[in-house]
Every structure is written in C-alpha cells, then in structure tokens.
Scaffold this active site. Structure first.
Site, short mmCIF file in Angstrom:
data_model
loop_
_atom_site.label_atom_id
_atom_site.label_comp_id
_atom_site.label_asym_id
_atom_site.label_seq_id
_atom_site.Cartn_x
_atom_site.Cartn_y
_atom_site.Cartn_z
N GLN A 1 -4.16 9.83 -0.04
CA GLN A 1 -5.05 9.02 -0.99
C GLN A 1 -4.90 7.71 -0.98
OE1 GLN A 1 -7.36 10.28 -3.00
NE2 GLN A 1 -7.47 12.40 -2.01
N SER A 2 -4.85 6.91 0.01
CA SER A 2 -4.35 5.63 -0.16
C SER A 2 -5.48 4.80 -0.73
CB SER A 2 -4.30 4.98 1.35
OG SER A 2 -4.15 3.48 1.26
N ASN A 3 -5.18 4.14 -1.78
CA ASN A 3 -6.53 3.08 -2.24
C ASN A 3 -6.60 1.88 -1.50
OD1 ASN A 3 -6.44 4.38 -4.99
ND2 ASN A 3 -4.39 3.79 -5.16
#
Ligand code: PLP
Length: 339
Positions: free
Chosen positions: A76-78
C-alpha cells in the site's frame, strides 16, 4: 541562503500548500496550538508528500533522457502510487515492485487503495516478498526485464538527496508562510519513514534561518537507526546544496515510541489519532504514516512534553488512499472521540 532553483525540476504538486489552524483539535487536547501544513493536498493522484520529491526526481530522470522509471515500496505504498501518477503525466513508463511487508493477504490490502490507483495510472505492478535490500532487488528486477538502460531507478520513498530537495523547498515555503502571518512554530512534527521528508526539512530550515524545529515520529525503525538514517541523508542533501556543514547531529530528533507492532500495522493509538482528526477537523489521516505521526503528537501532549507554551506545526504528509486498503484493519474498539 542557498537556492534550489538550479536543480532540474518538473511541476507536479499544487504549491504552496495551506497552513491551517486546527482549532477544535487544539481545544480538545488542551495543549499547544496545533496548526496543520496540508501536504495531503499536493494534488497529484489525491496528494501526499511524495509529490514534492518527485518534482526533483522526475526532473533529473527527464533531463538525463530516461524513458521509464521504477521504484519499490510496501504493497500500500503512497510513494508508488504518486510515482505512477507522475510518470503518467510526464509520459514515462513506470514499473513498481511492491513488497508485502505486513503479511496481510486480504483482497482490500492486496488490490484496493493505492494498488487500485497504481493500476489505473498504467503502471506495471509486480508483487514480491520482503528482501533485505529492496533497492538491489529493484535493480535486479529491472535487469531481468531488459530495461536497465532506459529506466531511472528511484529509491524507496524517493529518499535520496535529489528527492529530499522537495522538502528543502517545503521548509523554505513554511518559513515564508510563517513570516507572512507573523506565526512562529516551536515544533514541526511529522511521520518519518524512509527519511527524505525529515532530511529535507532539517536541511531546509537550517538553510532558511538556522532554526531546528523538526521532530520526526518514526513509523518503522528504532530511534537510533532512524536518526542515523535521517542525519546521513540530511548531510548528503546539505552537500548537494553546497554546504556540507549545514546540519549537525543534534538537529535530527525522532520519537519512535508510537510504531506499535511494526511498519504498516496500525496500533490502538494510531486509530485513535485518525478518529480524532476525522471527528474534530474533518481531516483524513492514514494507518501507516500520518496516523502514527499524529498519535506521537497527541502522546507528547499527554506526557507533558508539549504544552501550551509551544506552538506546533503538524505536517500532514497524506496517505488517505491507504484507508481503502485497510478497511478491515481499523475496526479497533476505541470509544468514539466525541464521547
Ligand atoms: C512516505 C510517507 C511518509 C514518510 O516520509 P519519508 O520521507 O519516507 O520519511 C509519511 N507520510 C506518508 C503518507 C507517506 O506516504
């Protein structure tokens, strides 16, 4: 003051971002005035702190003639999502290597939230298990698809001296906004992970006016490791600005007491902070970074480290897209904030 106008750059973020007084949260907590720097509103694919770093990283990639970029991050890397968006806007191919750092295997975590947007921006997404050196794993992956020569490699979080220039710029922006409104902040608090945000802010405040107000709240590493990482990168950033002696070790401070069980795993204090911000300010924090940053701020008010004698600027680094990847993880029984 050294200026950063000489570095390659592409406009990607909506700047300057506003600074707003969090009036209801301030009075609820009964400590220092809390103001919020809205870097969740940088605009690029909903916003967040990576947009500022990507302005300089993408500037360098394009000026050096690359036709693709690649980076890595947690599932879930921004950072991955904003890199995919920046690449789309600038007409570059984008490869993302996403590491399952939490062990979560539910459908929301694996394919909603940031992962959904990565795909919508047209990035090529590869999932992998955690590796000891993810920058090396990324280079290997790009070599295995035969793209080494055309691909600009962006380190995790966009955190090298080039990316950190985005937060040197943010510090300059904060100083200008504070002066224009005759506001002064005793502390600038934010979530610190791959260290580029804090390194850039520390170098930027020193460069702008010699001040040292930055206090990181760690989301992954223990304090000694986090401070050492930030210090090393702040020195590299200062060297890039042409003044290697700008930053001292004492300028780098992190509180790593709010991580909970580990990176990407929300603690009770994280969810409580998210709920307070949402219910008192209408502001969305996230379960991995800004929720832990705010939990740190709240914890330091409750412990008496931050008092009415202080005035705090919380840098909201974004991340709300991850909420949709964590829908089932936020069901922690905490009394509603308003009760
Ligand atoms: C990446 C990120 C951070 C941490 O910034 P670093 O420069 O990696 O330390 C904080 N908040 C959000 C929402 C992020 O995506």
């Amino acid at each position: 003051m050294l200026n950063i106008d000489t570095f390659p750059r592409r406009a990607l973020a909506h700047l300057p971002t506003p600074i707003e007084f969090a009036e209801r949260l301030t009075s609820h907590l009964g400590g220092p005035e809390i103001w919020i720097k809205r870097d969740d509103c940088t605009g690029l694919s909903t916003g967040g702190n990576k947009a500022r770093k990507l302005e300089f990283l993408m500037g360098e990639a394009l000026d050096q003639g690359f036709t693709a970029v690649a980076t890595h991050g947690a599932t879930q890397s921004n950072h991955a999502r904003q890199t995919a968006a920046a690449a789309a806007k600038l007409g570059l191919k984008c490869h993302l290597l996403l590491e399952n750092r939490t062990g979560y295997v539910d459908a929301d975590y694996q394919s909603n939230g940031n992962v959904l947007l990565d795909q919508l921006h047209g990035a090529q997404v590869t999932h992998c298990d955690p590796a000891a050196d993810m920058n090396a794993a990324l280079a290997e992956h790009i070599a295995s698809v035969g793209m080494t020569d055309s691909t600009y490699l962006i380190p995790g979080g966009g955190s090298n001296a080039t990316g950190a220039l985005g937060y040197v710029n943010a510090a300059h922006e904060i100083v200008a906004q504070s002066e224009a409104r005759s506001l002064s902040f005793t502390h600038v608090v934010h979530a610190t992970g791959s260290a580029g945000t804090q390194a850039g802010l520390v170098a930027g405040f020193k460069n702008a006016n010699g001040s040292s107000p930055v206090l990181g709240v760690g989301v992954r590493a223990p304090r000694e490791v986090q401070e050492a990482n930030v210090y090393r990168l702040a020195q590299a950033t200062a060297a890039k600005l042409g003044n290697a002696d700008l930053v001292e070790r004492g300028d780098v401070r992190a509180n790593c007491g709010f991580i909970g069980e580990g990176y990407g795993l929300p603690a009770v204090s994280t969810v409580e902070a998210m709920r307070l911000a949402a219910e008192y300010e209408g502001i969305l924090l996230d379960p991995v970074y800004s929720g832990k940053g705010m939990a740190g701020l709240i914890g330091m008010i409750r412990s008496g480290d931050l008092t009415k004698d202080h005035r705090v600027l919380f840098v909201h680094t974004g991340g709300s897209v991850a909420l949709f990847g964590y829908a089932h993880r936020l069901d922690i029984p905490i009394p509603r904030a308003a009760e």
